[in-house]
Motif scaffolding. Structure first.
Motif, PDB file in Angstrom:
ATOM      1  N   ALA A 142       3.062  13.027  12.502  1.00 37.96           N
ATOM      2  CA  ALA A 142       2.330  12.238  13.490  1.00 37.96           C
ATOM      3  C   ALA A 142       2.191  10.786  13.040  1.00 37.96           C
ATOM      4  O   ALA A 142       2.366   9.853  13.846  1.00 37.96           O
ATOM      5  CB  ALA A 142       0.948  12.853  13.722  1.00 37.96           C
ATOM      6  N   ALA A 143       1.868  10.581  11.762  1.00 43.78           N
ATOM      7  CA  ALA A 143       1.687   9.221  11.242  1.00 43.78           C
ATOM      8  C   ALA A 143       2.990   8.433  11.316  1.00 43.78           C
ATOM      9  O   ALA A 143       2.992   7.255  11.710  1.00 43.78           O
ATOM     10  CB  ALA A 143       1.176   9.285   9.803  1.00 43.78           C
ATOM     11  N   ALA A 144       4.090   9.075  10.919  1.00 48.00           N
ATOM     12  CA  ALA A 144       5.387   8.395  10.961  1.00 48.00           C
ATOM     13  C   ALA A 144       5.745   7.994  12.383  1.00 48.00           C
ATOM     14  O   ALA A 144       6.197   6.862  12.636  1.00 48.00           O
ATOM     15  CB  ALA A 144       6.467   9.309  10.370  1.00 48.00           C
ATOM     16  N   LEU A 145       5.524   8.890  13.346  1.00 47.93           N
ATOM     17  CA  LEU A 145       5.812   8.569  14.747  1.00 47.93           C
ATOM     18  C   LEU A 145       4.929   7.417  15.230  1.00 47.93           C
ATOM     19  O   LEU A 145       5.395   6.515  15.937  1.00 47.93           O
ATOM     20  CB  LEU A 145       5.593   9.803  15.624  1.00 47.93           C
ATOM     21  N   GLY A 146       3.651   7.453  14.841  1.00 49.43           N
ATOM     22  CA  GLY A 146       2.739   6.406  15.264  1.00 49.43           C
ATOM     23  C   GLY A 146       3.126   5.044  14.725  1.00 49.43           C
ATOM     24  O   GLY A 146       3.100   4.038  15.459  1.00 49.43           O
ATOM     25  N   ILE A 147       3.474   4.983  13.454  1.00 47.56           N
ATOM     26  CA  ILE A 147       3.828   3.700  12.835  1.00 47.56           C
ATOM     27  C   ILE A 147       5.140   3.162  13.402  1.00 47.56           C
ATOM     28  O   ILE A 147       5.261   1.971  13.710  1.00 47.56           O
ATOM     29  CB  ILE A 147       3.908   3.864  11.301  1.00 47.56           C
ATOM     30  N   VAL A 148       6.130   4.041  13.551  1.00 45.33           N
ATOM     31  CA  VAL A 148       7.407   3.620  14.148  1.00 45.33           C
ATOM     32  C   VAL A 148       7.177   3.110  15.569  1.00 45.33           C
ATOM     33  O   VAL A 148       7.712   2.069  15.962  1.00 45.33           O
ATOM     34  CB  VAL A 148       8.411   4.795  14.145  1.00 45.33           C
ATOM     35  N   PRO A 202       2.245   9.395   0.684  1.00 52.02           N
ATOM     36  CA  PRO A 202       1.667  10.019   1.882  1.00 52.02           C
ATOM     37  C   PRO A 202       0.268   9.499   2.220  1.00 52.02           C
ATOM     38  O   PRO A 202      -0.059   9.322   3.401  1.00 52.02           O
ATOM     39  CB  PRO A 202       1.629  11.509   1.521  1.00 52.02           C
ATOM     40  N   VAL A 203      -0.564   9.251   1.201  1.00 50.21           N
ATOM     41  CA  VAL A 203      -1.912   8.730   1.449  1.00 50.21           C
ATOM     42  C   VAL A 203      -1.840   7.367   2.128  1.00 50.21           C
ATOM     43  O   VAL A 203      -2.539   7.102   3.121  1.00 50.21           O
ATOM     44  CB  VAL A 203      -2.711   8.644   0.137  1.00 50.21           C
ATOM     45  N   LEU A 204      -0.985   6.492   1.623  1.00 50.08           N
ATOM     46  CA  LEU A 204      -0.845   5.164   2.220  1.00 50.08           C
ATOM     47  C   LEU A 204      -0.280   5.245   3.629  1.00 50.08           C
ATOM     48  O   LEU A 204      -0.665   4.462   4.517  1.00 50.08           O
ATOM     49  CB  LEU A 204       0.043   4.283   1.339  1.00 50.08           C
ATOM     50  N   LEU A 205       0.636   6.198   3.860  1.00 51.62           N
ATOM     51  CA  LEU A 205       1.198   6.385   5.193  1.00 51.62           C
ATOM     52  C   LEU A 205       0.109   6.784   6.190  1.00 51.62           C
ATOM     53  O   LEU A 205       0.018   6.229   7.299  1.00 51.62           O
ATOM     54  CB  LEU A 205       2.286   7.446   5.154  1.00 51.62           C
ATOM     55  N   LEU A 206      -0.745   7.730   5.787  1.00 49.59           N
ATOM     56  CA  LEU A 206      -1.830   8.166   6.672  1.00 49.59           C
ATOM     57  C   LEU A 206      -2.839   7.047   6.904  1.00 49.59           C
ATOM     58  O   LEU A 206      -3.322   6.858   8.028  1.00 49.59           O
ATOM     59  CB  LEU A 206      -2.519   9.394   6.084  1.00 49.59           C
ATOM     60  N   LEU A 207      -3.174   6.316   5.854  1.00 50.34           N
ATOM     61  CA  LEU A 207      -4.114   5.199   6.008  1.00 50.34           C
ATOM     62  C   LEU A 207      -3.551   4.131   6.952  1.00 50.34           C
ATOM     63  O   LEU A 207      -4.286   3.567   7.781  1.00 50.34           O
ATOM     64  CB  LEU A 207      -4.428   4.589   4.647  1.00 50.34           C
ATOM     65  N   ALA A 208      -2.254   3.858   6.821  1.00 48.64           N
ATOM     66  CA  ALA A 208      -1.635   2.869   7.709  1.00 48.64           C
ATOM     67  C   ALA A 208      -1.683   3.334   9.157  1.00 48.64           C
ATOM     68  O   ALA A 208      -1.980   2.555  10.069  1.00 48.64           O
ATOM     69  CB  ALA A 208      -0.190   2.617   7.274  1.00 48.64           C
ATOM     70  N   ALA A 209      -1.392   4.616   9.382  1.00 47.23           N
ATOM     71  CA  ALA A 209      -1.413   5.144  10.748  1.00 47.23           C
ATOM     72  C   ALA A 209      -2.824   5.088  11.332  1.00 47.23           C
ATOM     73  O   ALA A 209      -3.009   4.739  12.504  1.00 47.23           O
ATOM     74  CB  ALA A 209      -0.886   6.578  10.756  1.00 47.23           C
ATOM     75  N   THR A 256      -7.053  -1.821  -3.621  1.00 44.88           N
ATOM     76  CA  THR A 256      -5.735  -1.754  -2.978  1.00 44.88           C
ATOM     77  C   THR A 256      -5.867  -1.796  -1.460  1.00 44.88           C
ATOM     78  O   THR A 256      -5.131  -2.520  -0.774  1.00 44.88           O
ATOM     79  CB  THR A 256      -4.998  -0.475  -3.406  1.00 44.88           C
ATOM     80  N   ILE A 257      -6.812  -1.024  -0.918  1.00 45.65           N
ATOM     81  CA  ILE A 257      -7.012  -0.987   0.528  1.00 45.65           C
ATOM     82  C   ILE A 257      -7.447  -2.348   1.051  1.00 45.65           C
ATOM     83  O   ILE A 257      -6.964  -2.821   2.088  1.00 45.65           O
ATOM     84  CB  ILE A 257      -8.044   0.095   0.897  1.00 45.65           C
ATOM     85  N   VAL A 258      -8.352  -3.017   0.321  1.00 45.53           N
ATOM     86  CA  VAL A 258      -8.829  -4.340   0.743  1.00 45.53           C
ATOM     87  C   VAL A 258      -7.675  -5.332   0.765  1.00 45.53           C
ATOM     88  O   VAL A 258      -7.528  -6.124   1.716  1.00 45.53           O
ATOM     89  CB  VAL A 258      -9.948  -4.827  -0.192  1.00 45.53           C
ATOM     90  N   VAL A 259      -6.833  -5.298  -0.269  1.00 42.56           N
ATOM     91  CA  VAL A 259      -5.685  -6.217  -0.332  1.00 42.56           C
ATOM     92  C   VAL A 259      -4.724  -5.965   0.820  1.00 42.56           C
ATOM     93  O   VAL A 259      -4.235  -6.900   1.476  1.00 42.56           O
ATOM     94  CB  VAL A 259      -4.963  -6.069  -1.689  1.00 42.56           C
ATOM     95  N   LEU A 260      -4.445  -4.678   1.110  1.00 41.51           N
ATOM     96  CA  LEU A 260      -3.514  -4.350   2.184  1.00 41.51           C
ATOM     97  C   LEU A 260      -4.065  -4.757   3.543  1.00 41.51           C
ATOM     98  O   LEU A 260      -3.326  -5.259   4.402  1.00 41.51           O
ATOM     99  CB  LEU A 260      -3.214  -2.847   2.168  1.00 41.51           C
ATOM    100  N   ILE A 261      -5.377  -4.551   3.756  1.00 43.45           N
ATOM    101  CA  ILE A 261      -5.980  -4.964   5.029  1.00 43.45           C
ATOM    102  C   ILE A 261      -5.946  -6.489   5.162  1.00 43.45           C
ATOM    103  O   ILE A 261      -5.652  -7.025   6.243  1.00 43.45           O
ATOM    104  CB  ILE A 261      -7.423  -4.435   5.133  1.00 43.45           C
ATOM    105  N   ALA A 262      -6.226  -7.191   4.066  1.00 42.52           N
ATOM    106  CA  ALA A 262      -6.183  -8.650   4.100  1.00 42.52           C
ATOM    107  C   ALA A 262      -4.772  -9.148   4.418  1.00 42.52           C
ATOM    108  O   ALA A 262      -4.593 -10.099   5.196  1.00 42.52           O
ATOM    109  CB  ALA A 262      -6.653  -9.217   2.764  1.00 42.52           C
ATOM    110  N   PHE A 263      -3.779  -8.489   3.832  1.00 46.79           N
ATOM    111  CA  PHE A 263      -2.392  -8.873   4.116  1.00 46.79           C
ATOM    112  C   PHE A 263      -2.063  -8.619   5.582  1.00 46.79           C
ATOM    113  O   PHE A 263      -1.460  -9.459   6.255  1.00 46.79           O
ATOM    114  CB  PHE A 263      -1.440  -8.077   3.221  1.00 46.79           C
ATOM    115  N   ALA A 264      -2.462  -7.446   6.095  1.00 46.74           N
ATOM    116  CA  ALA A 264      -2.182  -7.122   7.498  1.00 46.74           C
ATOM    117  C   ALA A 264      -2.885  -8.096   8.432  1.00 46.74           C
ATOM    118  O   ALA A 264      -2.338  -8.506   9.458  1.00 46.74           O
ATOM    119  CB  ALA A 264      -2.622  -5.681   7.794  1.00 46.74           C
ATOM    120  N   ALA A 265      -4.112  -8.475   8.069  1.00 50.91           N
ATOM    121  CA  ALA A 265      -4.884  -9.386   8.919  1.00 50.91           C
ATOM    122  C   ALA A 265      -4.285 -10.786   8.965  1.00 50.91           C
ATOM    123  O   ALA A 265      -4.629 -11.581   9.850  1.00 50.91           O
ATOM    124  CB  ALA A 265      -6.330  -9.456   8.432  1.00 50.91           C
ATOM    125  N   SER A 266      -3.391 -11.100   8.022  1.00 51.33           N
ATOM    126  CA  SER A 266      -2.754 -12.418   8.021  1.00 51.33           C
ATOM    127  C   SER A 266      -1.641 -12.513   9.062  1.00 51.33           C
ATOM    128  O   SER A 266      -1.147 -13.602   9.350  1.00 51.33           O
ATOM    129  CB  SER A 266      -2.179 -12.727   6.633  1.00 51.33           C
TER     130      SER A 266
END
Length: 425
Positions: A142-148, A202-209, A256-266
């Motif tokens: 489900a996560a892979a389909l959502g992100i794609v 897998p954890v990062l994939l689910l968090l991203a989704a 790690t999560i804070v850094v990734l969210i900050a990067f995405a928010a850019s």
């Protein structure tokens, strides 16, 4: 068996001596069950593969002798009363009578799945791991389909520019990923560091989704769930060195999560949607007849309607459904259904809670399921979760483990009694 609630059930270890024929039937059932749970990642149409596989498997299992242990009786009684309330509700004159009958039929089916899941875990404890593997596999698909779908702008996999995978709604897609996320996160917290790197992806994939679903409910569930899981694992760990390790892992993960969210928010596109969805109250929440105001009006109605309003009629008076599962229980299933639902909520959480702190084979799953269930109970105040398939899977898992614990206690008491009787007088 002669009664619906059997006093004892065979353990998974007891299946092997029953002959190759029985063993093959069990293995076949396990495969179908795995595929059924895994198919929960694709629910774009109804009936979905999940309904067909789980429904047929459950009916065949009960027809072949699967029974409900006595420990599951509260689930059986309360979820039955809940749905009986829905049946009684059909006697109320309503606008969408045909749709209401379909709604109640779906409620009965989902209740059946929770009983089936609980019974099959009590019957063969090894299936608890099967459920976990299937749930994680379904979540990754489900996560892979959502992100794609999100990054390639595929209409079938997105809604309102939000990832939804093969679900109808991002607000169901996101919460669906929570239990598998907690299971994988617990693995990260408890396994040796050299063996957890494969789990991080897998954890990062689910968090991203979950992030790209832009579901405030899913965001809350992920944040609350990970924090609560860390606390529970910390409390269960007695060694100071391991507690320090847990603190370091938690701090690293949070950073790690804070850094990734900050990067995405850019990224402008993501930043705009994030700013819009990160508000605690949206316009449709706090408006004059917004979601919160409708909750108050709905509860006032419920005090005057013992039989309820009709499972779908609230949306005929106001633009949307109640978006509150407790209000939905009162209006859609009457006072009987509403009280039964609330009782089931508190009974389940109370009964499962001690299992998080007892050294049992099912303790890790009990921790994740209790936290996921409690989180869903909280978001139930702002969302209708009464027809979420994975929600009834959580009920089934919870009561399956409650039944396993009841049998464990009974066997322990029998052994203690035998030991006392065997002592010289």
């Amino acid at each position: 068996m002669s009664t619906v609630f059997a006093g004892t059930v065979p353990t998974g270890a007891a299946l092997a001596p029953m002959g190759a024929k029985r063993f093959s039937a069990v293995r076949l059932g396990d495969v179908i069950l795995f595929l059924g749970v895994m198919s929960g990642s694709v629910v774009m149409f109804e009936p979905a593969p999940y309904e067909v596989l789980i429904g047929v498997t459950g009916i065949c299992a009960f027809a072949l002798g699967l029974s409900l242990p006595r420990a599951i009786a509260p689930l059986f009684v309360l979820i039955s009363l809940f749905n009986i309330g829905g049946l009684i509700n059909l006697t109320v004159p309503m606008i969408e009578a045909d749709k209401a009958r379909t709604f109640v039929a779906v409620s009965f089916f989902l209740a059946f799945t929770s009983l089936f899941f609980a019974a099959t875990i009590a019957d063969a404890p090894h299936r608890l791991n099967l459920f976990m593997r299937a749930s994680i596999t379904a979540a990754l698909i489900a996560a892979a389909l959502g992100i794609v779908g999100y990054f390639f702008d595929i209409d079938a996999l997105t809604r309102y520019d939000r990832a939804k995978g093969a679900f109808k709604d991002p607000n169901v897609f996101g919460p669906f990923l929570i239990l598998p996320l907690l299971l994988l996160a617990r693995d990260l917290l408890t396994r040796p560091l050299l063996r957890v790197w494969a789990t991080m992806i897998p954890v990062l994939l689910l968090l991203a989704a979950i992030f790209f679903s832009y579901s405030r409910a899913a965001w809350f569930l992920a944040a609350f769930g990970l924090m609560a899981l860390g606390i529970v694992v910390f409390l269960n760990e007695r060694r100071p060195s391991q507690r320090i390790r847990l603190i370091l892992i938690a701090a690293t993960g949070l950073a790690t999560i804070v850094v990734l969210i900050a990067f995405a928010a850019s990224i402008p596109q993501i930043s705009e949607m994030l700013e819009q969805r990160a508000k605690l109250l949206q316009d449709y929440d706090s408006a004059r007849l917004g979601r919160l105001a409708r909750h108050w009006i709905g509860f006032l109605w419920a005090t005057e309607l013992p039989l309820g309003l009709g499972p779908l009629d609230f949306a005929r008076y106001y633009p949307e459904d109640p978006h509150n599962v407790y209000l939905k229980a009162l209006l859609g299933y009457g006072w009987l259904g509403g009280v039964a639902y609330l009782t089931l909520v508190f009974w389940t959480l109370k009964s499962l809670f001690p299992l998080m702190f007892k050294s049992r084979p099912w303790q890790p799953v009990a921790q994740c399921v209790w936290i996921a269930l409690f989180g869903h109970m909280i978001i139930g105040w702002i969302i209708d979760s009464d027809h979420w398939r994975h929600f009834f899977l959580l009920w089934g898992l919870a009561w399956g483990m409650i039944a396993l614990e009841a049998r464990h206690r009974a066997e322990h008491n029998r052994q203690s009694a035998s030991l006392v009787l065997s002592l010289p007088r």
